[in-house]
Design an enzyme around this catalytic site. Structure first.
Site, PDB file in Angstrom:
ATOM      1  N   VAL A  63       0.864  -1.169   0.000  1.00 28.84           N
ATOM      2  CA  VAL A  63       0.000   0.000   0.000  1.00 28.84           C
ATOM      3  C   VAL A  63       0.905   1.224   0.000  1.00 28.84           C
ATOM      4  O   VAL A  63       2.098   1.137   0.313  1.00 28.84           O
ATOM      5  CB  VAL A  63      -0.951   0.041   1.214  1.00 28.84           C
ATOM      6  CG1 VAL A  63      -1.962  -1.088   1.137  1.00 28.84           C
ATOM      7  CG2 VAL A  63      -0.178   0.001   2.520  1.00 28.84           C
ATOM      8  N   SER A  64       0.326   2.380  -0.329  1.00 32.46           N
ATOM      9  CA  SER A  64       1.135   3.583  -0.505  1.00 32.46           C
ATOM     10  C   SER A  64       1.408   4.350   0.778  1.00 32.46           C
ATOM     11  O   SER A  64       2.427   5.024   0.895  1.00 32.46           O
ATOM     12  CB  SER A  64       0.451   4.519  -1.515  1.00 32.46           C
ATOM     13  OG  SER A  64       0.346   3.915  -2.778  1.00 32.46           O
ATOM     14  N   SER A  65       0.499   4.286   1.768  1.00 32.50           N
ATOM     15  CA  SER A  65       0.652   5.123   2.950  1.00 32.50           C
ATOM     16  C   SER A  65       0.169   4.414   4.210  1.00 32.50           C
ATOM     17  O   SER A  65      -0.509   3.385   4.145  1.00 32.50           O
ATOM     18  CB  SER A  65      -0.130   6.426   2.773  1.00 32.50           C
ATOM     19  OG  SER A  65      -1.518   6.166   2.745  1.00 32.50           O
TER      20      SER A  65
END
Length: 202
Positions: A63-65
């Site tokens: 996931v990105s964050s």
């Protein structure tokens, strides 16, 4: 003896810990050569030649964050359930970072495993879990080194905006940081506008 690898070099090549290398050597899964001082040394051909014995399925999640950590756990659960249902011996590698970042720890480990022919198959929930724009590069490595690719979901449930927004924010942050120290009024105005765009995407 200069063409022989130390335990740490062998571990780096195969993407495992030095403890794992020592265990594999004790179990007879890989062979070592002993120096006059009794130290373990390994040949590259011997390490790579054990692919069939040590091959595994790697499930990769990203996931990105930090705000998406729940989604990361969901991905892991889906991957684990799918691999277990197929009866595969597998390992889950996960990353928390932008799909534009090619230096994530998990991704680097995955690439090392693929290039050392340790990965029989790579399992993903979606194609872009690897990289936002570079997945095809990893897929090419898989093709070269004989790694099968399994993508569970061929379509993405999230909207385009939800998926891409974190990466756009990172681009804006990097670009803003590079311009921040400039005394140019024009650059300062660009930074201001970028921050406004970033605020709207949050």
């Amino acid at each position: 003896m200069s063409n022989l690898l130390t335990v740490s070099q062998a571990a780096e090549l195969l993407g495992v810990s030095t403890k794992t290398i020592r265990r594999w050597e004790t179990e007879g899964r890989i062979k070592s050569i002993r120096t006059e001082g009794g130290h373990r040394r390994f040949t590259v051909s011997n390490l790579i030649g054990n692919k069939q014995d040590n091959s595994l399925t790697v499930a990769y999640a990203r996931v990105s964050s930090y705000d998406q950590k729940d989604d990361l756990e969901r991905q892991k659960i889906v991957l684990e359930a799918y691999c277990a249902k197929q009866g595969w011996s597998f390992e889950v590698i996960s990353d928390l970072g932008s799909g534009l970042n090619y230096r994530k720890k998990g991704l680097i480990r995955l690439i090392k495993l693929i290039c050392s022919e340790q990965v029989e198959r790579l399992v993903l929930t979606n194609k872009d879990r690897l990289l936002r724009f570079g997945s095809d590069l990893i897929f090419t490595l898989c093709e070269i080194f004989g790694t099968e690719i399994v993508i569970i979901n061929r379509s993405e449930d999230s909207t385009f905006e939800e998926v891409l927004a974190p990466d756009v924010l990172e681009i804006i942050r990097v670009f803003s940081a590079r311009l921040y120290g400039s005394r140019s009024n024009q650059n300062q105005e660009i930074v201001k506008q970028l921050k406004e765009v970033a605020d709207k995407l949050k």
